[in-house]
Motif scaffolding. Sequence first.
Motif, mmCIF file in Angstrom:
data_model
loop_
_atom_site.group_PDB
_atom_site.id
_atom_site.type_symbol
_atom_site.label_atom_id
_atom_site.label_comp_id
_atom_site.label_asym_id
_atom_site.label_seq_id
_atom_site.Cartn_x
_atom_site.Cartn_y
_atom_site.Cartn_z
ATOM 1 N N ASN A 1 22.975 20.774 24.319
ATOM 2 C CA ASN A 1 22.362 22.095 24.450
ATOM 3 C C ASN A 1 20.958 21.951 25.025
ATOM 4 O O ASN A 1 20.128 21.230 24.454
ATOM 5 N N LYS B 1 17.461 23.933 26.511
ATOM 6 C CA LYS B 1 16.693 25.173 26.562
ATOM 7 C C LYS B 1 15.452 24.955 27.432
ATOM 8 O O LYS B 1 14.776 23.936 27.311
ATOM 9 N N ASP B 2 15.219 25.894 28.332
ATOM 10 C CA ASP B 2 14.044 25.847 29.208
ATOM 11 C C ASP B 2 13.952 24.496 29.931
ATOM 12 O O ASP B 2 12.942 23.816 29.887
ATOM 13 N N GLY C 1 17.619 28.650 31.338
ATOM 14 C CA GLY C 1 16.979 29.260 30.184
ATOM 15 C C GLY C 1 17.648 28.767 28.925
ATOM 16 O O GLY C 1 17.006 28.351 27.964
ATOM 17 N N ASN C 2 18.976 28.781 28.945
ATOM 18 C CA ASN C 2 19.774 28.273 27.829
ATOM 19 C C ASN C 2 21.104 27.797 28.396
ATOM 20 O O ASN C 2 21.787 28.534 29.118
ATOM 21 N N TYR D 1 24.711 25.269 27.534
ATOM 22 C CA TYR D 1 25.508 24.448 26.632
ATOM 23 C C TYR D 1 26.503 23.637 27.474
ATOM 24 O O TYR D 1 27.320 24.196 28.205
ATOM 25 N N GLY E 1 25.963 29.425 29.654
ATOM 26 C CA GLY E 1 24.631 29.792 29.216
ATOM 27 C C GLY E 1 24.148 31.080 29.849
ATOM 28 O O GLY E 1 24.927 31.892 30.349
ATOM 29 N N ARG F 1 20.372 32.999 31.840
ATOM 30 C CA ARG F 1 19.060 32.863 32.504
ATOM 31 C C ARG F 1 18.984 31.611 33.394
ATOM 32 O O ARG F 1 17.996 30.901 33.402
#
Length: 279
Positions: free
Chosen positions: A21, A23-24, A43-44, A46, A66, A68
């Motif tokens: 996972n 993020k950013d 942005g996110n 998986y 995900g 974004r």
Amino acid sequence: SDEDEDSTKSKPWHIKAQSLNLKDFAYSMSIESSIDSLGTHFGNAYFEAVDIDMDAQKVKAKSIKGDRLNASYIASASTPAKSNKTKSKKNTKDKESSSSQPWIVEIDTIDFTKSKALYTTAGVKPSAGIDFGYLQVDNLDLAISSFYNKASEISLNINNLNAEERCGVKLRGHGEFVMDSDLMQIRKFDLRTNNSHLKVDGSLGMEGDLSRDFTVPLALKGNGSIAVKDIAMMFPLYKPMLKGMPMHDKITLDVNVSGSVDDLTIKKLYADVAGRANV
């Protein structure tokens, strides 16, 4: 001893993960004389069943999901002269065994929402309406399968596309997309807006900007209908010609052309304007 020395040498990493996972997270790359920059920001995201082989320079994944996603492909402003293509390809092959060999990315399925994407050439300033040298979409929901990327080579199946193009037209579609350093192609593409529906196969040369270079090779085969309202949004230059036509009117098309803007071979061209006029 030599054996002891070999045993202490670091080996390239080989990373496997059942799930990952991010993020950013941002990734970017460039290739001299081909890609000015290729960038992706998650942005996110998986990842499922990830395999990263640093030695083979290969990334594989079963799926990425995900939101974004912000992806951009900016081609270099200049490419090698056509007369040098053979030499350039030979040089590339000579280097394939070196560490500069491009990475290969293979992903079975990709599914993102609330995303955006950009395709252009370095230094290009977008024209009003839709500019095929500067394609930008926002509010993007995208489902892809069979994604493959190696340097400037990209191939994928678009199973679902929902987006708003920079010119304001909202798009829905599915089909195949293939691109390399010479050609960008769409195959079996079914494209819809709120007002129009087109089925298209097409290709566009990668050397030059179609809006400024009328020798860029192209081909287009398709049929369907396009609303006057969409034409006005995509090609505002033609608004004076559309004056007086109801915006809800549709133009039925059946087209098969190839060549370039300044040397176009028309194999088939049919247009019917709301049943009032046809060519």
